[in-house]
Scaffold this active site. Sequence first.
Site, PDB file in Angstrom:
ATOM      1  N   ASP A 120      -6.072  -4.341  -5.752  1.00  0.00           N
ATOM      2  CA  ASP A 120      -7.203  -3.658  -5.106  1.00  0.00           C
ATOM      3  C   ASP A 120      -6.887  -2.169  -5.085  1.00  0.00           C
ATOM      4  O   ASP A 120      -6.575  -1.598  -4.053  1.00  0.00           O
ATOM      5  CB  ASP A 120      -7.367  -4.222  -3.690  1.00  0.00           C
ATOM      6  N   SER A 121      -6.970  -1.576  -6.259  1.00  0.00           N
ATOM      7  CA  SER A 121      -6.513  -0.189  -6.383  1.00  0.00           C
ATOM      8  C   SER A 121      -7.678   0.790  -6.324  1.00  0.00           C
ATOM      9  O   SER A 121      -8.830   0.412  -6.528  1.00  0.00           O
ATOM     10  CB  SER A 121      -5.807   0.001  -7.723  1.00  0.00           C
ATOM     11  N   GLU A 154       0.863  -1.188   0.000  1.00  0.00           N
ATOM     12  CA  GLU A 154       0.000   0.000   0.000  1.00  0.00           C
ATOM     13  C   GLU A 154       0.899   1.237   0.000  1.00  0.00           C
ATOM     14  O   GLU A 154       1.802   1.341   0.832  1.00  0.00           O
ATOM     15  CB  GLU A 154      -0.898  -0.056   1.248  1.00  0.00           C
TER      16      GLU A 154
HETATM   17  N1  SAM Z   1     -12.145  -0.867  -2.963  1.00  0.00           N
HETATM   18  C1  SAM Z   1     -11.644   0.349  -3.411  1.00  0.00           C
HETATM   19  C2  SAM Z   1     -12.239   0.887  -4.682  1.00  0.00           C
HETATM   20  O1  SAM Z   1     -12.364   0.175  -5.673  1.00  0.00           O
HETATM   21  O2  SAM Z   1     -12.599   2.054  -4.669  1.00  0.00           O
HETATM   22  C3  SAM Z   1     -10.171   0.382  -3.383  1.00  0.00           C
HETATM   23  C4  SAM Z   1      -9.723   0.270  -1.959  1.00  0.00           C
HETATM   24  S1  SAM Z   1      -8.142   0.543  -1.490  1.00  0.00           S
HETATM   25  C5  SAM Z   1      -8.464   1.670  -0.192  1.00  0.00           C
HETATM   26  C6  SAM Z   1      -7.241   1.375  -2.717  1.00  0.00           C
HETATM   27  C7  SAM Z   1      -5.843   1.730  -2.203  1.00  0.00           C
HETATM   28  O3  SAM Z   1      -4.916   1.742  -3.281  1.00  0.00           O
HETATM   29  C8  SAM Z   1      -5.728   3.100  -1.535  1.00  0.00           C
HETATM   30  O4  SAM Z   1      -5.546   2.948  -0.171  1.00  0.00           O
HETATM   31  C9  SAM Z   1      -4.516   3.763  -2.216  1.00  0.00           C
HETATM   32  O5  SAM Z   1      -3.680   4.436  -1.315  1.00  0.00           O
HETATM   33  C10 SAM Z   1      -3.828   2.543  -2.833  1.00  0.00           C
HETATM   34  N2  SAM Z   1      -2.971   2.858  -3.971  1.00  0.00           N
HETATM   35  C11 SAM Z   1      -3.213   3.730  -4.985  1.00  0.00           C
HETATM   36  N3  SAM Z   1      -2.171   3.734  -5.844  1.00  0.00           N
HETATM   37  C12 SAM Z   1      -1.255   2.842  -5.364  1.00  0.00           C
HETATM   38  C13 SAM Z   1       0.019   2.412  -5.819  1.00  0.00           C
HETATM   39  N4  SAM Z   1       0.576   2.905  -6.930  1.00  0.00           N
HETATM   40  N5  SAM Z   1       0.664   1.460  -5.094  1.00  0.00           N
HETATM   41  C14 SAM Z   1       0.105   0.953  -3.957  1.00  0.00           C
HETATM   42  N6  SAM Z   1      -1.093   1.341  -3.482  1.00  0.00           N
HETATM   43  C15 SAM Z   1      -1.756   2.262  -4.179  1.00  0.00           C
END
Ligand code: SAM
Length: 288
Positions: free
Chosen positions: A167-168, A118
Amino acid sequence: MQQLPKYVQEKDGKLWLTEAEGNNLYIRYGIKEVVYEKQSPYQHVMIVDSYDFGKMLVLDGFVQTTAGDGFIYNEMIAHLPLSFHPNPQRVLIIGGGDCGAAREVTKYDSVEMIDLVEIDASVVDVCKKHLPEVSGNLSDPRVNYHFTDGVGFVQDVDTRYDVIIVDSSDPVGPAVELFGLDFYKNVYRALNDDGLMVCQSESPLFYADVMQQTYERIDSLFPIAKTYSATVPTYPGGFWSFTLGSKRYDRPHTTFDKEARYVTDGILSQCFQLPQFMQDALRGETNE
Ligand code: SAM
């Protein structure tokens, strides 16, 4: 008076969270209070307590998951690939800072390690603290947290995984590259010879182009590519798509026996039955 975050307004004595989908669609949730808000180095992170969905994680003004309906998304993104693999041992989750997907993965006894990558450590912290309905206060010792960019992680990693769950958040900001072909190539490389991946591929109604492009990219790399859907009320339009890429397995390995609120044996096979407009969109045909 306490200053409200820019995504929250007060009207007639009541607080509202406004999610702006482009310029023409606004989704409003009545909220009781803003439980947490802070600008992290990556995004604006907020937890609000809503009337209809309970606590919500909101990033840059977009609802990511809620106490009320988060289980639908998290079960669908985790149990599909895990139930297809006969012996999943190593699992990688990219994004997923709310810990909801990881929580579902811990239900598999065969799983020995879960790497959760994350970019924003504060998302994990606030979800463990304020959103236990989703995170379950995940403290399973099999989960290893890596607070770094998922793009670089899959590029460099030497471990080979059985399942990779992407899960982005939506393809804006730090998540843009998580929808790119180069990223999927690295995901393919980081999987064992019989591994599978899944990602969320956006709304088939509002972002059919993203869904189609995601399918096309995964289909160009994996022998098996399949799109499936579920209804997640707090995602715009409700209708949501996921895309699975598999090197070998194309159906559930055995009868589903995990404790779940949404997924059943029937759902695991029916979710691949797509309405005509989605099938058309995946072939690149529009219905306008
Ligand atoms: N279920 C959700 C949706 O579809 O809206 C997604 C949930 S999850 C909270 C998404 C996460 O991806 C976020 O916490 C964000 O910080 C993380 N994220 C975004 N870009 C990222 C990257 N390049 N590498 C790792 N994590 C990332």
